[in-house]
Design a protein around this motif. Sequence first.
Motif, PDB file in Angstrom:
ATOM      1  N   LEU A 227       0.824  -1.211   0.000  1.00  0.00           N
ATOM      2  CA  LEU A 227       0.000   0.000   0.000  1.00  0.00           C
ATOM      3  C   LEU A 227       0.856   1.258   0.000  1.00  0.00           C
ATOM      4  O   LEU A 227       0.582   2.210  -0.734  1.00  0.00           O
ATOM      5  CB  LEU A 227      -0.945  -0.003   1.198  1.00  0.00           C
ATOM      6  CG  LEU A 227      -2.033  -1.068   1.184  1.00  0.00           C
ATOM      7  CD1 LEU A 227      -2.771  -1.094   2.517  1.00  0.00           C
ATOM      8  CD2 LEU A 227      -2.999  -0.837   0.038  1.00  0.00           C
TER       9      LEU A 227
ATOM     10  N   CYS B 260       2.434   2.378  -3.409  1.00  0.00           N
ATOM     11  CA  CYS B 260       1.543   2.899  -4.473  1.00  0.00           C
ATOM     12  C   CYS B 260       1.873   2.271  -5.825  1.00  0.00           C
ATOM     13  O   CYS B 260       1.641   2.864  -6.874  1.00  0.00           O
ATOM     14  CB  CYS B 260       1.620   4.423  -4.562  1.00  0.00           C
ATOM     15  SG  CYS B 260       1.018   5.254  -3.092  1.00  0.00           S
ATOM     16  N   ASP B 261       2.423   1.068  -5.799  1.00  0.00           N
ATOM     17  CA  ASP B 261       2.811   0.355  -7.017  1.00  0.00           C
ATOM     18  C   ASP B 261       1.974  -0.906  -7.134  1.00  0.00           C
ATOM     19  O   ASP B 261       2.174  -1.874  -6.407  1.00  0.00           O
ATOM     20  CB  ASP B 261       4.301   0.005  -6.956  1.00  0.00           C
ATOM     21  CG  ASP B 261       4.798  -0.731  -8.182  1.00  0.00           C
ATOM     22  OD1 ASP B 261       4.016  -0.921  -9.143  1.00  0.00           O
ATOM     23  OD2 ASP B 261       5.983  -1.117  -8.187  1.00  0.00           O
ATOM     24  N   ARG B 262       1.035  -0.899  -8.053  1.00  0.00           N
ATOM     25  CA  ARG B 262       0.114  -2.019  -8.240  1.00  0.00           C
ATOM     26  C   ARG B 262       0.849  -3.321  -8.547  1.00  0.00           C
ATOM     27  O   ARG B 262       0.376  -4.407  -8.224  1.00  0.00           O
ATOM     28  CB  ARG B 262      -0.883  -1.650  -9.352  1.00  0.00           C
ATOM     29  CG  ARG B 262      -1.890  -2.700  -9.687  1.00  0.00           C
ATOM     30  CD  ARG B 262      -2.868  -2.917  -8.539  1.00  0.00           C
ATOM     31  NE  ARG B 262      -3.722  -4.042  -8.823  1.00  0.00           N
ATOM     32  CZ  ARG B 262      -3.419  -5.316  -8.593  1.00  0.00           C
ATOM     33  NH1 ARG B 262      -2.284  -5.641  -8.051  1.00  0.00           N
ATOM     34  NH2 ARG B 262      -4.256  -6.271  -8.895  1.00  0.00           N
TER      35      ARG B 262
END
Length: 83
Positions: free
Chosen positions: A46, A49-51
């Motif tokens: 989380l 912020c890197d899927r």
Amino acid sequence: MDKIDDLIRIRVCGDGFLYNMVRAISGTLVYVGGGKLRPDDVADVLASCDREQAGPTLPACGLFMNRLWYDHTSELDRFRLGD
């Protein structure tokens, strides 16, 4: 997250969701349950912020909306959503 026989039930509550967000959350939790990620890794995913760091986006089959809550909206009173 609950396991019921061969099913896994994941409940997600929020006031807004991004496209495929619940499917991505579910895939990440499946990775945690399968040992591919540690529970502590979820906070790191989380924060990044890197899927790409998260688990897979699960297919939509089996996904359904159970309940909606709205701020007071008189048009919805007749449906008794707060009951």
